[in-house]
Design an enzyme around this catalytic site. Sequence first.
Site, short mmCIF file in Angstrom:
data_model
loop_
_atom_site.label_atom_id
_atom_site.label_comp_id
_atom_site.label_asym_id
_atom_site.label_seq_id
_atom_site.Cartn_x
_atom_site.Cartn_y
_atom_site.Cartn_z
N ASN A 135 0.87 -1.17 0.00
CA ASN A 135 0.00 0.00 0.00
C ASN A 135 0.92 1.23 0.00
O ASN A 135 1.49 1.58 1.03
CB ASN A 135 -0.88 -0.04 1.26
CG ASN A 135 -1.86 1.11 1.31
OD1 ASN A 135 -1.86 2.00 0.44
ND2 ASN A 135 -2.70 1.11 2.32
N ARG A 158 -2.49 -2.17 -3.48
CA ARG A 158 -3.72 -1.44 -3.25
C ARG A 158 -3.69 -0.19 -4.12
O ARG A 158 -2.74 0.59 -4.07
CB ARG A 158 -3.82 -1.04 -1.79
CG ARG A 158 -5.07 -0.26 -1.53
CD ARG A 158 -5.14 0.24 -0.12
NE ARG A 158 -6.40 0.95 0.05
CZ ARG A 158 -6.64 1.81 1.02
NH1 ARG A 158 -5.72 2.06 1.92
NH2 ARG A 158 -7.79 2.42 1.11
N HIS A 218 -13.05 2.20 0.04
CA HIS A 218 -13.06 1.11 1.03
C HIS A 218 -13.72 -0.15 0.47
O HIS A 218 -14.22 -1.00 1.23
CB HIS A 218 -13.82 1.50 2.32
CG HIS A 218 -13.20 2.59 3.12
ND1 HIS A 218 -13.93 3.59 3.71
CD2 HIS A 218 -11.91 2.82 3.46
CE1 HIS A 218 -13.13 4.40 4.38
NE2 HIS A 218 -11.89 3.96 4.23
N ARG A 244 -12.37 14.88 8.11
CA ARG A 244 -13.19 15.26 6.95
C ARG A 244 -14.62 15.58 7.37
O ARG A 244 -15.18 14.90 8.23
CB ARG A 244 -13.23 14.13 5.91
CG ARG A 244 -11.89 13.80 5.31
CD ARG A 244 -12.06 12.81 4.15
NE ARG A 244 -10.80 12.25 3.75
CZ ARG A 244 -10.52 10.94 3.76
NH1 ARG A 244 -11.44 10.06 4.12
NH2 ARG A 244 -9.34 10.52 3.39
N GLU A 249 -8.17 -6.03 4.85
CA GLU A 249 -8.04 -5.64 3.45
C GLU A 249 -6.83 -6.30 2.80
O GLU A 249 -6.86 -6.66 1.63
CB GLU A 249 -7.92 -4.11 3.35
CG GLU A 249 -9.24 -3.42 3.66
CD GLU A 249 -9.09 -1.94 3.95
OE1 GLU A 249 -8.63 -1.60 5.06
OE2 GLU A 249 -9.43 -1.13 3.09
#
Length: 412
Positions: free
Chosen positions: A7, A90, A179, A240, A383
């Site tokens: 990643n 990823r 996601h 956020r 993941e």
Amino acid sequence: MNILVVNAGSSSLKYQLIDMTSESLLAKGLCERIGIEGSNIEQKANGRVYQKTLPLKNHTEAFGALVGALTDPEYGALKDLSLIGAVGHRVVHGAEAFTGSVVIDGAVMKALRDNIPLAPLHNPANIMGIEACRSVMPGVPMVAVFDTAFHQTMPRRAYLYGLPYEYYEKYRIRRYGFHGTSHRYVASRAAALLGKPIERLKLISCHMGNGSSFAAVDGGRSVDTTMGLTPLEGLIMGTRSGDLDPAVIEMLAQTEGISLKDAIGVLNKKSGLLGLSGGLSSDWRDIRAGLQAGDDAAARAAEVFAYRAKKYIGAYIAAMNGCDAILFTAGIGENDGCAREMILKDMDYLGIELDPELNKARGEALISASGSRVKVFVVPTNEELAIARDTLALTGTARARFNTPAIERSFA
Ligand code: AMP
């Protein structure tokens, strides 16, 4: 077969080495501050920690350090690199080009570059990671696994914005969602827990971490999700804002005397839990501690966070005309019974009832009351394992393809 899962961020490189025969983790590491002073690598393997501060000018050097750590005679997990069968990367944004994971070749690299305008912060780093990996491990097949791919099944009523349609046609401005790898993993795990085929289930997957998104998963397909063109839309997150009236951005720019870009920066980096708590913290643990200690700023942030999440659960039950199970995952979803309780409180009208004792659970667990029509589960996400599984599934033929000189050449 061992699979390396990578990643790559703009200044970081996270990785895991997974033995796919037993699906066990062999090593886990992180290169940080790539291209910045003080760059370093830390890896855990066989219960031992390898740590080094060393100059890492770019991602290629970081990959070199990663290989050194993995094959270190004392701290490593591998004798040599030939024991890595494939690499899964990823990739954040696959746009409409990718509806699933793919073996990386020249055409894939071109499509990734074409997608940069849609993910200017993430895709360039992912591309650097892939190129660096290939230069250090030439000939090893690589697979791209996209955060957006799972959501490509959304119907247009869910992915279109109420904008002039020409902007979708010209610029592909629409909801993509993120996601996806986590939502897909958690949904399939829930089907196993419920003992039913996923095709017959309506699920709401609640990924709540520093970044958060929910997905409505009907029959194993994502039919709606909270994040949009970018990960800014939807829920209240660590920093956020999630949903707001777009006119706020112009007003903020004008009244604060800042550019539109800086106003979006406020929405991305200074809002959410951090902003609502008056700068207390973006970390849910601090917000929960403040809430429990009677701090009003923390309570305010927690209330808005939970209320927004509750509304999306109601919306997705409406969108799917039902719900068999709600699944909580990621840092907050897996670990925090208080957040789960705040979100699901007073939803008995919709058939949702938590069991307060079961809700104290850690790890995979059913946490709804026995009479709850909708089951509620904690399902830890993984993941990296999902990426490794896709990589394994796709690389049976990949080595043959990748060793073709024409494809090697076309990669550049
Ligand atoms: P993630 O992005 O999945 O790593 O999740 C990060 C978020 O999870 C942060 O807001 C953390 O405060 C929260 N988190 C991590 N561990 C815990 C925990 N044990 N209890 C409550 N929240 C947690």
